[in-house]
Design a protein around this motif. Sequence first.
Motif, short mmCIF file in Angstrom:
data_model
loop_
_atom_site.label_atom_id
_atom_site.label_comp_id
_atom_site.label_asym_id
_atom_site.label_seq_id
_atom_site.Cartn_x
_atom_site.Cartn_y
_atom_site.Cartn_z
N ARG A 75 21.52 15.50 37.53
CA ARG A 75 20.97 14.28 37.64
C ARG A 75 20.43 13.54 39.19
O ARG A 75 19.43 12.82 40.07
N ILE A 76 22.26 13.77 39.59
CA ILE A 76 21.79 13.22 41.15
C ILE A 76 21.69 14.61 42.34
O ILE A 76 20.49 14.14 43.59
N GLY A 203 13.13 5.24 34.26
CA GLY A 203 11.32 5.58 34.39
C GLY A 203 11.27 7.35 34.71
O GLY A 203 10.46 7.47 34.80
N SER A 204 12.48 7.49 35.88
CA SER A 204 12.38 8.18 36.54
C SER A 204 12.57 10.01 36.21
O SER A 204 11.99 10.53 36.18
N GLY A 205 12.59 9.84 34.15
CA GLY A 205 13.41 11.19 33.81
C GLY A 205 14.75 11.75 34.37
O GLY A 205 14.98 12.29 33.80
N GLY A 206 15.28 10.59 34.46
CA GLY A 206 17.09 10.25 34.27
C GLY A 206 17.42 10.90 36.19
O GLY A 206 18.25 11.84 36.04
N SER A 207 16.43 10.39 37.15
CA SER A 207 16.95 10.98 38.01
C SER A 207 17.70 9.44 38.95
O SER A 207 17.47 9.12 39.05
N ALA A 208 19.35 10.50 38.31
CA ALA A 208 20.24 9.25 39.80
C ALA A 208 19.96 9.27 41.15
O ALA A 208 20.88 8.33 41.87
N LEU A 209 19.20 10.18 41.92
CA LEU A 209 18.88 10.35 42.24
C LEU A 209 18.47 8.90 43.48
O LEU A 209 17.94 8.02 43.86
N ILE A 210 17.09 8.87 42.70
CA ILE A 210 16.55 7.35 42.84
C ILE A 210 17.43 6.02 42.52
O ILE A 210 17.08 5.26 43.08
N ALA A 211 17.71 5.93 41.54
CA ALA A 211 18.43 5.32 41.27
C ALA A 211 19.87 5.01 42.50
O ALA A 211 19.70 3.72 43.04
#
Length: 277
Positions: A75-76, A203-211
């Motif tokens: 995810r990250i 919304g990004s499909g589970g991207s902890a990187l975006i968060a």
Amino acid sequence: MSTSGVRDTGWRSAVRRYRLAAFALLVVLFTLAVAAANLGRDTAPYALVFVPAISALIVAAAGDGMHGVGLLFRRITKWRVAPRWYAAALGIPLLMWLGIAVGGYIVGDPPDEIAGGLTQLPLVFLVVLIPAFIEEFGWRGFAVPAAPRSWPLLVTALVVGALFIIPHLALYLPGGLYDNLPLWPLPLILLSYGVLFTWAFVGSGGSALIAALMHAASNGLTPLSRGIDPVMEWQLHGIVVTIIAVAVVVASRRMRSRVMDEPEGDSPLVSYQGAAA
């Protein structure tokens, strides 16, 4: 044996069933440990950054073994998402800090050092980038997917946002980073961040990187408010980010829906629940 390949002992089953509660308990215990260590104004914030990440690693490993730990790292590092989510990760924090700057003008306390602050933006952003990734490894990378899928996404965001508050309370101890700041903006800021970061994550499909990018930008654009009295800036921060979070909830059907209503292939929240027996 669970579907994740981990031997289904009694305690592992209990950890999987109560992932979020176990995570919350560890967050509280590690926060208390950092507070008791009395690390000081400069060191304590960096120690607290690791609280959610370490808590997530322990619970993921205990409940789902290497499968659970692998999910955290996937995810990250999930970077292949629609470009609009990168734009949102940077644009929403920029909108927030511009709103704070405008608020400063409205209340007669304008940011009078913006030019100097702009030159510091790259350095400040780099400084906050790694801590944001470490934190989101736990908050959005683990806690949001660990929440029951029957919860509306807004409830999940607010519950994780409430957990987000716990380590920050330690910064209000005498001599702490927030020692001279009023308390009331803190829950507004962190609950709103919980909503915004969860919205971006799901919304990004589970991207902890975006968060994490949104988190880093939210901290890294502070030079745009340079010159505003810190107490006033803190209060404006609470008001402006709450307005933005409410607007996102009103505009986003996803934030008002139940997670269980989403197709499993589209929901990052199925990952942990699907791993359980």
